[in-house]
Design a protein around this motif. Structure first.
Motif, PDB file in Angstrom:
ATOM      1  N   LEU A 185       0.817  -1.216   0.000  1.00 17.86           N
ATOM      2  CA  LEU A 185       0.000   0.000   0.000  1.00 17.86           C
ATOM      3  C   LEU A 185       0.849   1.263   0.000  1.00 17.86           C
ATOM      4  CD1 LEU A 185      -2.661  -1.000   2.684  1.00 17.86           C
ATOM      5  CD2 LEU A 185      -2.910  -1.074   0.209  1.00 17.86           C
ATOM      6  N   GLN A 186       2.116   1.150  -0.407  1.00 22.69           N
ATOM      7  CA  GLN A 186       3.026   2.284  -0.288  1.00 22.69           C
ATOM      8  C   GLN A 186       2.539   3.531  -1.016  1.00 22.69           C
ATOM      9  OE1 GLN A 186       6.984   1.052  -1.248  1.00 22.69           O
ATOM     10  NE2 GLN A 186       7.334   0.262   0.797  1.00 22.69           N
ATOM     11  N   GLN A 187       1.701   3.370  -2.025  1.00 23.21           N
ATOM     12  CA  GLN A 187       1.201   4.568  -2.696  1.00 23.21           C
ATOM     13  C   GLN A 187       0.207   5.322  -1.823  1.00 23.21           C
ATOM     14  OE1 GLN A 187      -0.963   3.662  -6.264  1.00 23.21           O
ATOM     15  NE2 GLN A 187      -1.776   1.768  -5.433  1.00 23.21           N
ATOM     16  N   TYR A 188      -0.342   4.643  -0.787  1.00 24.65           N
ATOM     17  CA  TYR A 188      -1.301   5.260   0.119  1.00 24.65           C
ATOM     18  C   TYR A 188      -0.756   5.448   1.529  1.00 24.65           C
ATOM     19  CZ  TYR A 188      -4.362   3.512  -3.545  1.00 24.65           C
ATOM     20  OH  TYR A 188      -4.932   3.217  -4.755  1.00 24.65           O
ATOM     21  N   LEU A 189       0.366   4.816   1.833  1.00 27.54           N
ATOM     22  CA  LEU A 189       0.897   4.783   3.187  1.00 27.54           C
ATOM     23  C   LEU A 189       2.311   5.347   3.222  1.00 27.54           C
ATOM     24  CD1 LEU A 189       0.594   3.622   6.140  1.00 27.54           C
ATOM     25  CD2 LEU A 189       1.813   1.613   5.277  1.00 27.54           C
ATOM     26  N   LYS A 190       2.521   6.297   4.129  1.00 26.89           N
ATOM     27  CA  LYS A 190       3.872   6.821   4.335  1.00 26.89           C
ATOM     28  C   LYS A 190       4.238   6.538   5.787  1.00 26.89           C
ATOM     29  CE  LYS A 190       6.697  10.967   4.280  1.00 26.89           C
ATOM     30  NZ  LYS A 190       7.772  10.624   3.405  1.00 26.89           N
ATOM     31  N   VAL A 191       5.330   5.810   5.994  1.00 30.99           N
ATOM     32  CA  VAL A 191       5.799   5.471   7.333  1.00 30.99           C
ATOM     33  C   VAL A 191       6.900   6.447   7.723  1.00 30.99           C
ATOM     34  CG1 VAL A 191       6.906   3.724   8.761  1.00 30.99           C
ATOM     35  CG2 VAL A 191       5.217   3.048   7.057  1.00 30.99           C
ATOM     36  N   ILE A 192       6.727   7.088   8.866  1.00 33.06           N
ATOM     37  CA  ILE A 192       7.725   8.007   9.400  1.00 33.06           C
ATOM     38  C   ILE A 192       8.286   7.372  10.664  1.00 33.06           C
ATOM     39  CG2 ILE A 192       8.140  10.306  10.346  1.00 33.06           C
ATOM     40  CD1 ILE A 192       5.681  11.225   8.677  1.00 33.06           C
ATOM     41  N   LYS A 193       9.598   7.079  10.662  1.00 31.25           N
ATOM     42  CA  LYS A 193      10.256   6.451  11.804  1.00 31.25           C
ATOM     43  C   LYS A 193      10.903   7.530  12.665  1.00 31.25           C
ATOM     44  CE  LYS A 193      11.264   2.341   9.106  1.00 31.25           C
ATOM     45  NZ  LYS A 193      12.301   1.520   8.497  1.00 31.25           N
ATOM     46  N   LEU A 194      10.541   7.548  13.927  1.00 31.10           N
ATOM     47  CA  LEU A 194      11.085   8.520  14.865  1.00 31.10           C
ATOM     48  C   LEU A 194      12.017   7.789  15.838  1.00 31.10           C
ATOM     49  CD1 LEU A 194       7.716  10.351  15.465  1.00 31.10           C
ATOM     50  CD2 LEU A 194       9.590  11.100  14.021  1.00 31.10           C
ATOM     51  N   PRO A 195      13.321   8.056  15.800  1.00 30.32           N
ATOM     52  CA  PRO A 195      14.267   7.308  16.610  1.00 30.32           C
ATOM     53  C   PRO A 195      14.125   7.571  18.105  1.00 30.32           C
ATOM     54  CG  PRO A 195      15.380   9.100  15.453  1.00 30.32           C
ATOM     55  CD  PRO A 195      13.960   9.071  14.970  1.00 30.32           C
ATOM     56  N   ASN A 196      14.282   6.475  18.884  1.00 29.61           N
ATOM     57  CA  ASN A 196      14.285   6.521  20.346  1.00 29.61           C
ATOM     58  C   ASN A 196      13.029   7.156  20.937  1.00 29.61           C
ATOM     59  OD1 ASN A 196      16.899   5.328  20.438  1.00 29.61           O
ATOM     60  ND2 ASN A 196      17.735   7.308  19.883  1.00 29.61           N
ATOM     61  N   LEU A 197      11.889   6.820  20.365  1.00 31.67           N
ATOM     62  CA  LEU A 197      10.615   7.346  20.829  1.00 31.67           C
ATOM     63  C   LEU A 197       9.683   6.182  21.076  1.00 31.67           C
ATOM     64  CD1 LEU A 197       9.318  10.186  21.204  1.00 31.67           C
ATOM     65  CD2 LEU A 197       8.282   9.854  18.971  1.00 31.67           C
ATOM     66  N   SER A 198       9.158   6.082  22.292  1.00 34.51           N
ATOM     67  CA  SER A 198       8.242   4.999  22.625  1.00 34.51           C
ATOM     68  C   SER A 198       6.837   5.330  22.128  1.00 34.51           C
ATOM     69  CB  SER A 198       8.209   4.765  24.129  1.00 34.51           C
ATOM     70  OG  SER A 198       7.517   5.814  24.772  1.00 34.51           O
ATOM     71  N   MET A 199       5.963   4.324  22.137  1.00 32.94           N
ATOM     72  CA  MET A 199       4.577   4.566  21.716  1.00 32.94           C
ATOM     73  C   MET A 199       3.894   5.540  22.660  1.00 32.94           C
ATOM     74  SD  MET A 199       3.152   0.946  20.186  1.00 32.94           S
ATOM     75  CE  MET A 199       2.925   0.209  21.776  1.00 32.94           C
ATOM     76  N   MET A 200       4.208   5.476  23.950  1.00 36.95           N
ATOM     77  CA  MET A 200       3.595   6.396  24.914  1.00 36.95           C
ATOM     78  C   MET A 200       4.039   7.832  24.658  1.00 36.95           C
ATOM     79  SD  MET A 200       1.554   4.571  26.578  1.00 36.95           S
ATOM     80  CE  MET A 200       1.083   5.613  27.921  1.00 36.95           C
TER      81      MET A 200
END
Length: 58
Positions: free
Chosen positions: A41-56
């Motif tokens: 789904l890459q044409q519809y989905l952009k993943v942004i990775k944030l280093p050293n960041l927890s879900m909370m």
């Protein structure tokens, strides 16, 4: 957006039975699996990775 670089419990090994504490194997986090599962789904989905960041914190 997903956080990366945070140790996340991935596997619990109960080698001595359930009466003892398990050995915990860690990985970078379960949210990275989402990226590979939705790669078609890459044409519809952009993943942004944030280093050293927890879900909370996210």
């Amino acid at each position: 957006m997903i956080g990366t670089g945070i140790e996340t419990a991935e596997v619990l090994l109960f080698e001595g039975g359930f009466d003892e504490l398990p050995e915990i194997l860690h990985a970078d986090g379960d949210m990275l699996a989402l990226e590979s599962e939705l790669s078609n789904l890459q044409q519809y989905l952009k993943v942004i990775k944030l280093p050293n960041l927890s879900m909370m914190e996210l």
